[in-house]
Scaffold this motif. Structure first.
Motif, PDB file in Angstrom:
ATOM      1  N   UNK A  23     -21.086   9.572   3.374  1.00  0.00           N
ATOM      2  CA  UNK A  23     -20.001   9.664   4.563  1.00  0.00           C
ATOM      3  C   UNK A  23     -18.723   9.127   4.174  1.00  0.00           C
ATOM      4  N   UNK A  24     -17.861   9.251   4.783  1.00  0.00           N
ATOM      5  CA  UNK A  24     -16.587   8.488   4.586  1.00  0.00           C
ATOM      6  C   UNK A  24     -16.651   7.258   5.346  1.00  0.00           C
ATOM      7  N   UNK A  30     -18.367   3.708  12.621  1.00  0.00           N
ATOM      8  CA  UNK A  30     -18.875   4.371  13.837  1.00  0.00           C
ATOM      9  C   UNK A  30     -20.578   4.277  13.780  1.00  0.00           C
ATOM     10  N   UNK A  31     -21.192   4.301  12.721  1.00  0.00           N
ATOM     11  CA  UNK A  31     -22.486   4.071  12.477  1.00  0.00           C
ATOM     12  C   UNK A  31     -22.781   2.515  12.960  1.00  0.00           C
ATOM     13  N   UNK A  32     -21.884   1.509  12.245  1.00  0.00           N
ATOM     14  CA  UNK A  32     -22.084   0.200  12.460  1.00  0.00           C
ATOM     15  C   UNK A  32     -21.866  -0.156  13.996  1.00  0.00           C
ATOM     16  N   UNK A  35     -24.920   0.846  16.193  1.00  0.00           N
ATOM     17  CA  UNK A  35     -26.210  -0.273  15.724  1.00  0.00           C
ATOM     18  C   UNK A  35     -26.023  -1.403  16.649  1.00  0.00           C
ATOM     19  N   UNK A  36     -24.486  -1.949  16.516  1.00  0.00           N
ATOM     20  CA  UNK A  36     -24.187  -3.221  17.366  1.00  0.00           C
ATOM     21  C   UNK A  36     -24.529  -2.835  18.791  1.00  0.00           C
ATOM     22  N   UNK A  37     -24.211  -1.765  19.168  1.00  0.00           N
ATOM     23  CA  UNK A  37     -24.314  -1.589  20.620  1.00  0.00           C
ATOM     24  C   UNK A  37     -25.514  -1.463  20.880  1.00  0.00           C
TER      25      UNK A  37
END
Length: 153
Positions: A23-24, A30-32, A35-37
């Motif tokens: 992915x871009x 967004x994924x990171x 995961x943090x949230x």
């Protein structure tokens, strides 16, 4: 002109569509963030669950160490007053029916009219029924935890 006429005409060539993987960079961010949230929520819930467990262990240990039923009532009263101070500073100074009304929860009169009324004089009696103390302990344990976990509105 004859050279240009000899070239074959072709349709417009479109570039291949971009692959879905990898992915871009924006999607990685967004994924990171996601995961943090999720990790932060999990840690917050784990810490809250652990704190509740420690508070209940403290309650049980102090009441068990008290020994006799009269001393257990006194220990329960002391623990409830400490939790009340944390919930609403100054609440630990309430006396008599005002104290029991403070301990009553949402339309419940379990302290004012029920087993919780033993808190008023149970610690000063020469003897107390062990079954009444056990019922008070169950009621007080639940209220102790709710005073420590709820936020004052």
């Amino acid at each position: 002109m004859s050279a240009a006429a000899s070239l074959p005409l072709r349709d417009v060539q479109l570039p291949p569509s971009p692959p879905w993987w990898p992915p871009a960079p924006g999607w990685w961010l967004v994924f990171a963030a996601l995961v943090l949230v999720v990790a932060a929520i999990w840690v917050w819930q784990w810490r809250a669950r652990r704190a509740r467990q420690r508070w209940l262990e403290l309650f049980d240990a102090e009441v068990d160490q008290a020994g006799s039923p009269v001393l257990q009532v006194a220990a329960i009263a002391s623990l409830l007053r400490r939790a009340a101070r944390r919930y609403q500073p100054g609440a630990e100074r309430l006396q008599g029916p005002a104290w029991l009304a403070f301990l009553d929860e949402n339309n419940s009169r379990a302290f004012s009219d029920g087993d919780g009324a033993l808190l008023l004089d149970g610690g000063y009696r020469p003897s107390v029924d062990a079954e009444a103390v056990q019922r008070l302990r169950v009621l007080a344990r639940r209220r102790y935890l709710s005073l420590l976990t709820e936020r004052r509105r």
